[in-house]
Motif scaffolding. Structure first.
Motif, PDB file in Angstrom:
ATOM      1  N   LYS A  99     -16.985   5.621 -19.801  1.00  0.00           N
ATOM      2  CA  LYS A  99     -16.104   5.959 -18.625  1.00  0.00           C
ATOM      3  C   LYS A  99     -14.977   6.824 -19.017  1.00  0.00           C
ATOM      4  O   LYS A  99     -14.476   7.684 -18.205  1.00  0.00           O
ATOM      5  CB  LYS A  99     -15.825   4.788 -17.690  1.00  0.00           C
ATOM      6  CG  LYS A  99     -17.210   4.069 -17.179  1.00  0.00           C
ATOM      7  CD  LYS A  99     -16.583   2.880 -16.159  1.00  0.00           C
ATOM      8  CE  LYS A  99     -18.046   2.274 -15.408  1.00  0.00           C
ATOM      9  NZ  LYS A  99     -17.751   1.280 -14.715  1.00  0.00           N
ATOM     10  N   ALA A 100     -14.334   6.438 -20.467  1.00  0.00           N
ATOM     11  CA  ALA A 100     -13.104   7.096 -20.417  1.00  0.00           C
ATOM     12  C   ALA A 100     -13.564   8.400 -21.155  1.00  0.00           C
ATOM     13  O   ALA A 100     -12.704   9.304 -21.442  1.00  0.00           O
ATOM     14  CB  ALA A 100     -12.246   6.276 -21.463  1.00  0.00           C
ATOM     15  N   ASN A 101     -14.618   8.492 -21.666  1.00  0.00           N
ATOM     16  CA  ASN A 101     -15.009   9.790 -22.826  1.00  0.00           C
ATOM     17  C   ASN A 101     -16.021  10.671 -21.939  1.00  0.00           C
ATOM     18  O   ASN A 101     -16.274  11.738 -22.792  1.00  0.00           O
ATOM     19  CB  ASN A 101     -15.418   9.176 -24.097  1.00  0.00           C
ATOM     20  CG  ASN A 101     -14.524   8.659 -24.839  1.00  0.00           C
ATOM     21  OD1 ASN A 101     -13.712   9.607 -25.487  1.00  0.00           O
ATOM     22  ND2 ASN A 101     -14.284   7.399 -24.980  1.00  0.00           N
ATOM     23  N   LEU A 102     -16.796  10.266 -20.816  1.00  0.00           N
ATOM     24  CA  LEU A 102     -17.622  11.257 -20.469  1.00  0.00           C
ATOM     25  C   LEU A 102     -17.057  11.715 -19.114  1.00  0.00           C
ATOM     26  O   LEU A 102     -16.453  11.174 -18.323  1.00  0.00           O
ATOM     27  CB  LEU A 102     -18.964  10.257 -20.211  1.00  0.00           C
ATOM     28  CG  LEU A 102     -19.536   9.786 -21.294  1.00  0.00           C
ATOM     29  CD1 LEU A 102     -20.848   8.851 -21.129  1.00  0.00           C
ATOM     30  CD2 LEU A 102     -20.096  10.832 -22.397  1.00  0.00           C
ATOM     31  N   PRO A 103     -17.593  12.921 -18.881  1.00  0.00           N
ATOM     32  CA  PRO A 103     -17.407  13.631 -17.258  1.00  0.00           C
ATOM     33  C   PRO A 103     -17.642  12.501 -16.328  1.00  0.00           C
ATOM     34  O   PRO A 103     -18.860  12.060 -16.384  1.00  0.00           O
ATOM     35  CB  PRO A 103     -18.155  14.808 -17.739  1.00  0.00           C
ATOM     36  CG  PRO A 103     -18.433  15.096 -18.818  1.00  0.00           C
ATOM     37  CD  PRO A 103     -18.614  13.838 -19.612  1.00  0.00           C
ATOM     38  N   PRO A 104     -16.564  12.426 -15.551  1.00  0.00           N
ATOM     39  CA  PRO A 104     -17.083  11.655 -14.261  1.00  0.00           C
ATOM     40  C   PRO A 104     -18.161  11.841 -13.531  1.00  0.00           C
ATOM     41  O   PRO A 104     -19.011  10.962 -13.104  1.00  0.00           O
ATOM     42  CB  PRO A 104     -15.552  11.759 -13.227  1.00  0.00           C
ATOM     43  CG  PRO A 104     -14.747  12.339 -14.256  1.00  0.00           C
ATOM     44  CD  PRO A 104     -15.400  13.045 -15.418  1.00  0.00           C
ATOM     45  N   LYS A 105     -18.714  13.072 -13.482  1.00  0.00           N
ATOM     46  CA  LYS A 105     -19.872  13.435 -12.667  1.00  0.00           C
ATOM     47  C   LYS A 105     -20.995  12.999 -13.340  1.00  0.00           C
ATOM     48  O   LYS A 105     -22.157  12.904 -12.676  1.00  0.00           O
ATOM     49  CB  LYS A 105     -19.764  14.968 -12.500  1.00  0.00           C
ATOM     50  CG  LYS A 105     -19.977  15.985 -13.655  1.00  0.00           C
ATOM     51  CD  LYS A 105     -20.226  17.218 -13.136  1.00  0.00           C
ATOM     52  CE  LYS A 105     -20.091  18.136 -14.376  1.00  0.00           C
ATOM     53  NZ  LYS A 105     -20.127  19.685 -13.985  1.00  0.00           N
ATOM     54  N   SER A 106     -20.915  12.797 -14.716  1.00  0.00           N
ATOM     55  CA  SER A 106     -22.262  12.415 -15.354  1.00  0.00           C
ATOM     56  C   SER A 106     -22.155  10.836 -15.655  1.00  0.00           C
ATOM     57  O   SER A 106     -23.368  10.431 -16.149  1.00  0.00           O
ATOM     58  CB  SER A 106     -22.147  13.297 -16.761  1.00  0.00           C
ATOM     59  OG  SER A 106     -21.315  12.501 -17.574  1.00  0.00           O
ATOM     60  N   ILE A 107     -21.312  10.299 -15.230  1.00  0.00           N
ATOM     61  CA  ILE A 107     -21.308   8.701 -15.429  1.00  0.00           C
ATOM     62  C   ILE A 107     -22.483   7.823 -15.027  1.00  0.00           C
ATOM     63  O   ILE A 107     -23.117   7.080 -15.723  1.00  0.00           O
ATOM     64  CB  ILE A 107     -20.092   8.027 -14.839  1.00  0.00           C
ATOM     65  CG1 ILE A 107     -18.684   8.423 -15.734  1.00  0.00           C
ATOM     66  CG2 ILE A 107     -19.930   6.697 -15.124  1.00  0.00           C
ATOM     67  CD1 ILE A 107     -18.687   8.014 -17.154  1.00  0.00           C
ATOM     68  N   GLU A 108     -22.922   8.230 -13.823  1.00  0.00           N
ATOM     69  CA  GLU A 108     -23.964   7.499 -13.262  1.00  0.00           C
ATOM     70  C   GLU A 108     -25.427   7.467 -14.068  1.00  0.00           C
ATOM     71  O   GLU A 108     -25.787   6.579 -14.380  1.00  0.00           O
ATOM     72  CB  GLU A 108     -24.356   7.983 -11.797  1.00  0.00           C
ATOM     73  CG  GLU A 108     -25.245   6.973 -10.903  1.00  0.00           C
ATOM     74  CD  GLU A 108     -25.454   7.424  -9.641  1.00  0.00           C
ATOM     75  OE1 GLU A 108     -26.359   6.987  -8.926  1.00  0.00           O
ATOM     76  OE2 GLU A 108     -24.431   8.251  -8.902  1.00  0.00           O
ATOM     77  N   ILE A 109     -25.722   8.753 -14.431  1.00  0.00           N
ATOM     78  CA  ILE A 109     -27.006   9.077 -15.059  1.00  0.00           C
ATOM     79  C   ILE A 109     -26.494   8.551 -16.445  1.00  0.00           C
ATOM     80  O   ILE A 109     -27.498   7.779 -16.960  1.00  0.00           O
ATOM     81  CB  ILE A 109     -27.017  10.575 -15.103  1.00  0.00           C
ATOM     82  CG1 ILE A 109     -27.699  11.017 -13.704  1.00  0.00           C
ATOM     83  CG2 ILE A 109     -28.030  10.958 -16.615  1.00  0.00           C
ATOM     84  CD1 ILE A 109     -28.017  12.476 -13.812  1.00  0.00           C
ATOM     85  N   ASN A 110     -25.668   8.792 -17.030  1.00  0.00           N
ATOM     86  CA  ASN A 110     -25.203   7.928 -18.639  1.00  0.00           C
ATOM     87  C   ASN A 110     -25.504   6.731 -18.541  1.00  0.00           C
ATOM     88  O   ASN A 110     -25.939   5.857 -19.589  1.00  0.00           O
ATOM     89  CB  ASN A 110     -23.973   8.450 -18.996  1.00  0.00           C
ATOM     90  CG  ASN A 110     -24.249  10.088 -19.678  1.00  0.00           C
ATOM     91  OD1 ASN A 110     -25.158  10.380 -20.308  1.00  0.00           O
ATOM     92  ND2 ASN A 110     -23.206  10.837 -19.343  1.00  0.00           N
TER      93      ASN A 110
END
Length: 211
Positions: A185-196
């Motif tokens: 959550k700290a290293n990935l774009p917020p908009k991609s968190i759910e899919i990741n």
């Protein structure tokens, strides 16, 4: 205190956990390594890490090595790796010298065809022969189609998170799952968190199922 939260608390110079990640440019190898390293630091563990870029553009080999514990150099000695994560089948063969009979190896089964093969300059080996060689040399081998799983959750570029989830599920992985998720959550774009996160959980469950 849970077994999960006890992971890695007794890391010392005599008990350093050594991880190599190898893939090709564009697969997110370094991002997965960074997430692992920061998660380990959240646990209070020392981390040293190196990264090698074979080529600047997409398609070159990318290798990162991490040591978790009281290590000074990130470079893994020959035959000393605890965990190898190969983002591409033939790259797993390249890293065989780093492992031993007790190592755990995760291999993404989806190949990346080099441009030299596309141009007819070289040939990509039959996947059956690649996997056959890996199975003959590795006791603890997990072959996982991370690309297929990533596509199923909605983003092919999340295959690095599929492999990260599989790594966290391996028996001796020293970092808590919840800390890895915090680091994601700290290293990935917020908009991609759910899919990741979906990709990560799919990889985790796939490794548990096959393990």
């Amino acid at each position: 205190m849970s077994k999960e939260s006890n992971r890695g608390e007794k890391m010392s110079r005599e008990n350093i956990y050594k991880i190599q990640l190898i893939g090709v440019g564009g697969q997110g190898t370094i991002k997965a390594s960074t997430i692992m390293g920061e998660a380990a630091m959240k646990k209070g563990l020392n981390v040293v890490m190196s990264e090698v870029h074979g080529m600047a553009q997409r398609g070159g080999t990318v290798v990162t090595e991490l040591k978790i514990g009281e290590a000074y150099s990130p470079l893994i000695e020959e035959g000393a790796g605890d965990l190898l994560i190969a983002f591409e089948p033939t790259e797993a063969l390249r890293s065989l010298p780093k492992i031993n009979c007790h190592s755990f190896v995760i291999v993404n089964s989806s190949p990346i065809i080099p441009f030299t093969v596309s141009l007819g300059i070289s040939e990509y080996p039959e996947l059956s022969s690649v996997f056959g060689e890996l199975k003959a040399k590795i006791n603890n081998l997990l072959i996982i189609d991370a690309q297929k799983i990533a596509r199923e959750v909605g983003s092919i570029i999340s295959e690095n998170m599929v492999l990260l989830g599989a790594a966290v599920a391996t028996p001796k992985f020293p970092i808590d799952k919840d800390l890895v998720i915090q680091s994601m959550k700290a290293n990935l774009p917020p908009k991609s968190i759910e899919i990741n996160l979906k990709a990560f959980e799919k990889g985790f469950k796939e490794a548990k199922k096959k393990g």
